[in-house]
Motif scaffolding. Sequence first.
Motif, PDB file in Angstrom:
ATOM      1  N   LEU A  52       0.832  -1.213   0.000  1.00  0.00           N
ATOM      2  CA  LEU A  52       0.000   0.000   0.000  1.00  0.00           C
ATOM      3  C   LEU A  52       0.862   1.256   0.000  1.00  0.00           C
ATOM      4  CD1 LEU A  52      -2.968  -0.885   2.373  1.00  0.00           C
ATOM      5  CD2 LEU A  52      -2.936  -0.807  -0.120  1.00  0.00           C
ATOM      6  N   ILE A  53       1.975   1.207   0.712  1.00  0.00           N
ATOM      7  CA  ILE A  53       2.895   2.344   0.726  1.00  0.00           C
ATOM      8  C   ILE A  53       3.485   2.547  -0.671  1.00  0.00           C
ATOM      9  CG2 ILE A  53       5.134   3.140   1.606  1.00  0.00           C
ATOM     10  CD1 ILE A  53       4.287   1.753   4.305  1.00  0.00           C
ATOM     11  N   LYS A  54       3.815   1.459  -1.355  1.00  0.00           N
ATOM     12  CA  LYS A  54       4.348   1.566  -2.720  1.00  0.00           C
ATOM     13  C   LYS A  54       3.303   2.162  -3.665  1.00  0.00           C
ATOM     14  CE  LYS A  54       7.644  -2.194  -2.175  1.00  0.00           C
ATOM     15  NZ  LYS A  54       8.034  -3.541  -2.541  1.00  0.00           N
ATOM     16  N   ALA A  58       3.466   5.681  -5.735  1.00  0.00           N
ATOM     17  CA  ALA A  58       3.231   5.683  -7.185  1.00  0.00           C
ATOM     18  C   ALA A  58       2.157   6.694  -7.563  1.00  0.00           C
ATOM     19  CB  ALA A  58       2.837   4.282  -7.660  1.00  0.00           C
ATOM     20  N   LEU A  59       1.197   6.902  -6.676  1.00  0.00           N
ATOM     21  CA  LEU A  59       0.123   7.870  -6.933  1.00  0.00           C
ATOM     22  C   LEU A  59       0.484   9.278  -6.464  1.00  0.00           C
ATOM     23  CD1 LEU A  59      -2.944   5.690  -5.882  1.00  0.00           C
ATOM     24  CD2 LEU A  59      -2.450   6.551  -8.185  1.00  0.00           C
ATOM     25  N   GLY A  60       1.579   9.409  -5.726  1.00  0.00           N
ATOM     26  CA  GLY A  60       1.993  10.726  -5.231  1.00  0.00           C
ATOM     27  C   GLY A  60       1.146  11.211  -4.072  1.00  0.00           C
ATOM     28  N   VAL A  61       0.658  10.274  -3.235  1.00  0.00           N
ATOM     29  CA  VAL A  61      -0.147  10.642  -2.063  1.00  0.00           C
ATOM     30  C   VAL A  61       0.441   9.953  -0.838  1.00  0.00           C
ATOM     31  CG1 VAL A  61      -2.245  10.938  -3.437  1.00  0.00           C
ATOM     32  CG2 VAL A  61      -1.795   8.725  -2.357  1.00  0.00           C
ATOM     33  N   ARG A  62       0.013  10.383   0.342  1.00  0.00           N
ATOM     34  CA  ARG A  62       0.463   9.713   1.559  1.00  0.00           C
ATOM     35  C   ARG A  62      -0.436   8.518   1.831  1.00  0.00           C
ATOM     36  NH1 ARG A  62      -2.894  11.131   5.313  1.00  0.00           N
ATOM     37  NH2 ARG A  62      -4.198  12.935   4.979  1.00  0.00           N
ATOM     38  N   LEU A  63       0.058   7.564   2.582  1.00  0.00           N
ATOM     39  CA  LEU A  63      -0.680   6.347   2.892  1.00  0.00           C
ATOM     40  C   LEU A  63      -2.051   6.639   3.489  1.00  0.00           C
ATOM     41  CD1 LEU A  63      -0.831   3.237   3.234  1.00  0.00           C
ATOM     42  CD2 LEU A  63       0.274   3.561   5.452  1.00  0.00           C
ATOM     43  N   GLY A  64      -2.114   7.600   4.379  1.00  0.00           N
ATOM     44  CA  GLY A  64      -3.364   7.924   5.051  1.00  0.00           C
ATOM     45  C   GLY A  64      -4.482   8.344   4.115  1.00  0.00           C
ATOM     46  N   THR A  65      -4.145   8.791   2.921  1.00  0.00           N
ATOM     47  CA  THR A  65      -5.156   9.190   1.943  1.00  0.00           C
ATOM     48  C   THR A  65      -6.128   8.057   1.665  1.00  0.00           C
ATOM     49  OG1 THR A  65      -3.562  10.680   0.927  1.00  0.00           O
ATOM     50  CG2 THR A  65      -5.484  10.112  -0.397  1.00  0.00           C
ATOM     51  N   VAL A 189       3.337   2.961  15.081  1.00  0.00           N
ATOM     52  CA  VAL A 189       3.439   4.258  14.421  1.00  0.00           C
ATOM     53  C   VAL A 189       4.375   4.072  13.244  1.00  0.00           C
ATOM     54  CG1 VAL A 189       4.047   6.687  14.652  1.00  0.00           C
ATOM     55  CG2 VAL A 189       3.086   5.463  16.620  1.00  0.00           C
ATOM     56  N   VAL A 190       3.872   4.355  12.057  1.00  0.00           N
ATOM     57  CA  VAL A 190       4.654   4.218  10.836  1.00  0.00           C
ATOM     58  C   VAL A 190       4.945   5.610  10.300  1.00  0.00           C
ATOM     59  CG1 VAL A 190       4.663   3.242   8.498  1.00  0.00           C
ATOM     60  CG2 VAL A 190       3.466   2.038  10.341  1.00  0.00           C
ATOM     61  N   TYR A 191       6.222   5.903  10.084  1.00  0.00           N
ATOM     62  CA  TYR A 191       6.630   7.169   9.486  1.00  0.00           C
ATOM     63  C   TYR A 191       7.042   6.887   8.049  1.00  0.00           C
ATOM     64  CZ  TYR A 191       9.659  10.900   7.938  1.00  0.00           C
ATOM     65  OH  TYR A 191      10.252  11.882   7.171  1.00  0.00           O
ATOM     66  N   ILE A 192       6.462   7.647   7.142  1.00  0.00           N
ATOM     67  CA  ILE A 192       6.756   7.463   5.723  1.00  0.00           C
ATOM     68  C   ILE A 192       7.142   8.831   5.163  1.00  0.00           C
ATOM     69  CG2 ILE A 192       5.868   6.708   3.507  1.00  0.00           C
ATOM     70  CD1 ILE A 192       3.645   5.324   5.396  1.00  0.00           C
ATOM     71  N   PRO A 193       8.401   9.018   4.753  1.00  0.00           N
ATOM     72  CA  PRO A 193       8.778  10.297   4.159  1.00  0.00           C
ATOM     73  C   PRO A 193       8.016  10.513   2.848  1.00  0.00           C
ATOM     74  CG  PRO A 193      10.553   8.720   3.909  1.00  0.00           C
ATOM     75  CD  PRO A 193       9.487   8.048   4.718  1.00  0.00           C
ATOM     76  N   PHE A 194       7.631  11.720   2.621  1.00  0.00           N
ATOM     77  CA  PHE A 194       6.868  12.004   1.405  1.00  0.00           C
ATOM     78  C   PHE A 194       7.637  12.925   0.510  1.00  0.00           C
ATOM     79  CE2 PHE A 194       3.461  13.997  -1.065  1.00  0.00           C
ATOM     80  CZ  PHE A 194       2.879  12.865  -1.581  1.00  0.00           C
TER      81      PHE A 194
END
Length: 194
Positions: A52-54, A58-65, A189-194
Motif C-alpha cells: 500500500l505504501i508503494k 506511485a500515486l503521489g499521495v500519503r498512505l493515510g489518503t 506508528v509508521v513514518y513514511i517520508p513524502f
Amino acid sequence: MANNNSFVGSKIKGLRETKNLSIEEIAERSGLTVEQINSIENDVNLPSLGPLIKIARALGVRLGTFMDDNDALGPVVTRAKDREKDSSISFSNGATDARKHMEYHPLAQQKAGRHMEPFVIDINPEENPNFQLSAHEGEEFIYVMQGEVEIEYGKDKYLLTEGDSIFYDSIVKHHVHGAPGKSAKILAVVYIPF
C-alpha cells in the motif's frame, strides 16, 4: 465491528483514475504486479502495509489518503470508545491463502498533512504463518500492549511481550505477527517520508 476494507480499494482506483493512470502504469511505478493492483482495487485482497505504501508513492499521495474521510488542521483526538466502534481495516499476511491476521484501527484518520500513521492493531493468532517480508521507506515504532509479538527483521527475529517496544528502519525487509498461536494488541506508528 465493521470492516471497511472496501473503501480502500475504491479510493485507490478513484485516485488512479483521477490522475489518468492505468493499472499497468501503477504496477510499473510501484514494482507490484498488475494482478496485485487489480486484487487490491477490487477488494479481493488487502495486503500488508508495504504494498500500500508503494501504491501511495506511485500515486503521489500519503498512505493515510486511502483511509481518510475528512481532513482536520488542528489536533485529532480519538477516544477509546469511538475507536472500538469505528471502522477497522484488516490486512492479509502476504500468504497465498490471504487470511486476515491483523486488524488496524487508525488513530489519526482526519489529521491533514501528517507524516506518521498511528494505529492500534489487533493481531489474530496463527499456528503456522506463511508470510512474506516487505520493505518500504521510513521508520516504524511498535509497542506491545497485550500478548506476544514476533518481528522478523532482516535475518533476525525478535520476540516482544507486553510492555516491550521496537523501533526500526522499514527499508530492511520485515514482518510483524503474533507469536505462533498467540494473539496480541500493539500500538504501531509508521513514518513514511513524502
